[in-house]
Scaffold this active site. Structure first.
Site, short mmCIF file in Angstrom:
data_model
loop_
_atom_site.label_atom_id
_atom_site.label_comp_id
_atom_site.label_asym_id
_atom_site.label_seq_id
_atom_site.Cartn_x
_atom_site.Cartn_y
_atom_site.Cartn_z
N GLY A 11 42.45 -64.72 -68.31
CA GLY A 11 42.16 -66.15 -68.12
C GLY A 11 41.91 -66.84 -69.45
O GLY A 11 41.08 -67.73 -69.55
N GLN A 13 43.83 -68.42 -73.12
CA GLN A 13 44.57 -69.66 -73.43
C GLN A 13 45.79 -69.83 -72.52
O GLN A 13 45.97 -70.87 -71.90
CB GLN A 13 45.04 -69.62 -74.89
CG GLN A 13 43.92 -69.59 -75.90
CD GLN A 13 43.37 -70.97 -76.18
OE1 GLN A 13 42.79 -71.60 -75.30
NE2 GLN A 13 43.57 -71.44 -77.39
N ILE A 14 46.63 -68.77 -72.45
CA ILE A 14 47.84 -68.89 -71.62
C ILE A 14 47.44 -68.91 -70.14
O ILE A 14 47.97 -69.71 -69.35
CB ILE A 14 48.84 -67.75 -71.90
CG1 ILE A 14 49.27 -67.76 -73.37
CG2 ILE A 14 50.06 -67.85 -70.99
CD1 ILE A 14 50.23 -66.66 -73.78
N ASP A 34 39.50 -62.01 -65.01
CA ASP A 34 39.26 -61.70 -66.43
C ASP A 34 38.04 -60.79 -66.50
O ASP A 34 37.21 -60.77 -65.58
CB ASP A 34 39.04 -62.98 -67.25
CG ASP A 34 39.36 -62.77 -68.74
OD1 ASP A 34 40.37 -63.31 -69.21
OD2 ASP A 34 38.59 -62.05 -69.42
N ASN A 96 46.13 -53.42 -76.93
CA ASN A 96 46.65 -54.02 -75.71
C ASN A 96 47.19 -52.97 -74.73
O ASN A 96 47.20 -53.20 -73.52
CB ASN A 96 47.70 -55.07 -76.04
CG ASN A 96 47.04 -56.36 -76.52
OD1 ASN A 96 45.81 -56.44 -76.56
ND2 ASN A 96 47.82 -57.35 -76.89
N ILE A 119 53.29 -61.10 -69.93
CA ILE A 119 53.41 -61.97 -71.10
C ILE A 119 52.76 -61.31 -72.33
O ILE A 119 53.12 -61.59 -73.47
CB ILE A 119 52.75 -63.35 -70.83
CG1 ILE A 119 53.34 -63.99 -69.57
CG2 ILE A 119 52.91 -64.27 -72.02
CD1 ILE A 119 52.81 -65.40 -69.28
N SER A 120 51.81 -60.42 -72.09
CA SER A 120 51.04 -59.81 -73.19
C SER A 120 51.94 -59.12 -74.22
O SER A 120 52.93 -58.49 -73.87
CB SER A 120 50.08 -58.76 -72.63
OG SER A 120 49.41 -59.22 -71.48
N ARG A 152 62.70 -72.52 -77.75
CA ARG A 152 62.44 -72.86 -79.16
C ARG A 152 63.76 -73.13 -79.88
O ARG A 152 63.90 -74.14 -80.60
CB ARG A 152 61.71 -71.70 -79.84
CG ARG A 152 60.25 -71.63 -79.44
CD ARG A 152 59.58 -70.34 -79.90
NE ARG A 152 58.12 -70.43 -79.79
CZ ARG A 152 57.31 -69.39 -79.78
NH1 ARG A 152 57.80 -68.16 -79.85
NH2 ARG A 152 56.01 -69.54 -79.69
N HIS A 176 61.30 -58.99 -78.07
CA HIS A 176 60.51 -60.16 -78.47
C HIS A 176 59.85 -59.86 -79.81
O HIS A 176 58.66 -59.67 -79.92
CB HIS A 176 59.45 -60.45 -77.40
CG HIS A 176 58.66 -61.69 -77.66
ND1 HIS A 176 59.24 -62.91 -77.90
CD2 HIS A 176 57.33 -61.91 -77.72
CE1 HIS A 176 58.29 -63.82 -78.08
NE2 HIS A 176 57.13 -63.24 -77.99
O1 TXD Z 1 56.07 -65.25 -75.06
C1 TXD Z 1 55.24 -64.38 -75.04
N1 TXD Z 1 55.45 -63.27 -74.36
C2 TXD Z 1 53.97 -64.58 -75.79
C3 TXD Z 1 52.94 -63.59 -75.64
C4 TXD Z 1 53.74 -65.73 -76.55
C5 TXD Z 1 52.52 -65.95 -77.09
C6 TXD Z 1 51.40 -65.04 -76.95
N2 TXD Z 1 51.72 -63.84 -76.28
C7 TXD Z 1 50.68 -62.86 -75.96
O2 TXD Z 1 50.04 -63.21 -74.73
C8 TXD Z 1 49.53 -62.73 -76.92
O3 TXD Z 1 49.90 -62.00 -78.06
C9 TXD Z 1 48.52 -62.02 -76.06
O4 TXD Z 1 48.78 -60.62 -76.02
C10 TXD Z 1 48.75 -62.60 -74.67
C11 TXD Z 1 47.70 -63.60 -74.21
O5 TXD Z 1 47.61 -64.65 -75.12
P1 TXD Z 1 46.43 -65.74 -75.01
O6 TXD Z 1 46.63 -66.72 -76.09
O7 TXD Z 1 46.26 -66.19 -73.61
O8 TXD Z 1 45.18 -64.81 -75.41
P2 TXD Z 1 43.63 -65.02 -75.09
O9 TXD Z 1 43.28 -66.45 -75.03
O10 TXD Z 1 42.86 -64.14 -76.00
O11 TXD Z 1 43.50 -64.47 -73.61
C12 TXD Z 1 43.56 -63.12 -73.31
C13 TXD Z 1 42.57 -62.86 -72.22
C14 TXD Z 1 41.12 -63.09 -72.65
O12 TXD Z 1 40.52 -64.06 -71.80
C15 TXD Z 1 40.46 -61.73 -72.49
O13 TXD Z 1 39.12 -61.79 -72.03
C16 TXD Z 1 41.37 -61.11 -71.44
O14 TXD Z 1 42.66 -61.48 -71.82
N3 TXD Z 1 41.24 -59.65 -71.35
C17 TXD Z 1 41.38 -58.99 -70.20
N4 TXD Z 1 41.70 -59.42 -68.98
C18 TXD Z 1 41.74 -58.50 -68.00
N5 TXD Z 1 41.53 -57.19 -68.20
C19 TXD Z 1 41.23 -56.71 -69.43
N6 TXD Z 1 41.03 -55.40 -69.62
C20 TXD Z 1 41.13 -57.63 -70.49
N7 TXD Z 1 40.85 -57.53 -71.81
C21 TXD Z 1 40.91 -58.76 -72.33
#
Ligand code: TXD
Length: 321
Positions: A11, A13-14, A34, A96, A119-120, A152, A176
């Site tokens: 939960g 940014q994305i 989350d 990750n 997406i991760s 893009r 990617h």
């Molecule tokens: O196009 C694409 N595929 C991408 C991918 C483009 C941009 C960013 N991309 C990747 O998406 C980026 O490198 C990250 O691996 C993910 C998520 O990016 P975001 O910007 O949303 O990252 P955040 O804001 O840090 O959110 C990640 C959330 C955060 O709230 C953590 O608390 C949560 O992941 N998190 C978890 N959730 C559930 N379960 C576990 N174990 C966990 N650990 C962390």
């Protein structure tokens, strides 16, 4: 008929933008999971309180318990850390991968029949790992990268040619990462080849090629360009929009042809790896992969990108995943 249920794992940014877009488009009800306490509850409450203004009936809730994703039709995974300046997508691998393993176990237990969009990052490895741990059919596990990379590329082409981006079709294949393959020959403005428009604009073939090469390079590095400016994380609006395009095609059985990180069984000369290729997305997930004829240089670029994916997966296996 039951309401459509969409689980968002992560939960951040994305995840937040995903929840808002799903609600605004009324694609279904949202459960945002989350590990951070209260945060997904707060974010979904905030979005839900805009329902009257935006005029949507989607229900949203946040949770720290996998049980609440029970029965989800679609799961979109963003859990994991994003890049910081100077980090490559691959630097995120071991952190990750640990997270993705837990996520796959949770989704397998509570949403065993769902279709999953990951997406991760590092994307190709995370999709591979999710499928391996969950044992879900390949058709139901895919990654989002190509829709964004292509968007893009299309944006840069539209700016350069001063045309509406709505008329620009651009396709990016491969992993990617920095080896992704923007396909120049398949890029066009409502059917008119982009190279032809560039050559007319500059009246000089070499100059046109130079401009195109710069757009290709910018596309490959576009994620890093945003990371460098944001300083605290990576792109999130456009990755969320891109995953929503895939989700909508699946939930509404639109059969859109979208570049998707999909498992290949011989297509494009690749066997047993997840790679970005054109695919038709329907209610069954990846309904089919669409092959295209590549010339020698394009195939060599794709092979190079596939090798990068293979190395990434091998690194992940060496780390014990
Ligand atoms: O196009 C694409 N595929 C991408 C991918 C483009 C941009 C960013 N991309 C990747 O998406 C980026 O490198 C990250 O691996 C993910 C998520 O990016 P975001 O910007 O949303 O990252 P955040 O804001 O840090 O959110 C990640 C959330 C955060 O709230 C953590 O608390 C949560 O992941 N998190 C978890 N959730 C559930 N379960 C576990 N174990 C966990 N650990 C962390």
């Amino acid at each position: 008929m039951a309401r459509t249920k969409i689980a968002l794992i992560g939960g951040g940014q994305i995840g937040g933008v995903l929840a808002q877009l799903i609600a605004q488009k009324e694609l279904g009800d949202v459960v945002m999971f989350d590990v951070v306490e209260d945060m997904p509850q707060g974010k979904t409450l905030d979005i839900a309180e805009a329902a009257r203004v935006d005029g949507f009936d989607s229900k949203l809730r946040g949770t720290n318990d996998y049980k609440d994703i029970e029965g989800s039709d679609l799961v979109i995974i963003t859990a994991g850390l994003p890049r910081k300046p100077g980090m490559s997508r691959d630097d995120l691998l071991s952190t990750n991968a640990k997270i993705m393993k837990q996520v796959a176990e949770g989704v397998k237990q509570y949403a065993p029949n769902s279709i999953v969009i990951i997406i991760s990052n590092p994307l190709d490895a995370m999709v591979t790992l999710f499928q391996k741990v969950s044992g879900f059919p390949y058709q139901k596990v895919m990654g989002q990268a190509g829709v964004l990379d292509s968007s893009r590329f299309a944006t840069f082409i539209a700016w350069e040619l001063d045309v509406s981006v709505k008329d620009v079709n651009a396709m990016v294949l491969g992993g990617h990462g920095d080896t992704m393959v923007p396909l120049i020959r398949y890029s066009n403005v409502n059917g008119v080849p982009v190279m032809e428009m560039l050559e007319r604009k500059y009246n000089d073939k070499a100059k046109a090629q130079e401009v195109m090469n710069a757009m290709v390079d910018r596309t490959k590095m576009a994620g890093g360009e945003v990371v460098k400016l944001l300083k605290t994380g990576s792109a999130f609006y456009s990755p969320a929009s891109s995953a929503i395009a895939m989700a909508e095609s699946i939930l509404k059985d639109q059969k859109r042809l979208l570049p998707t990180c999909a498992f290949l069984k011989g297509e494009f000369g690749v066997d047993g790896y997840y790679v970005g290729v054109p695919a038709v997305l329907s209610s069954s997930g990846i309904e089919r992969i669409v092959e295209l004829s590549l010339d020698k240089d394009e195939q060599a670029a794709l092979d190079n990108s596939v090798n990068a994916v293979k190395n990434l997966v091998a690194d992940m296996e060496r780390l014990g995943f």
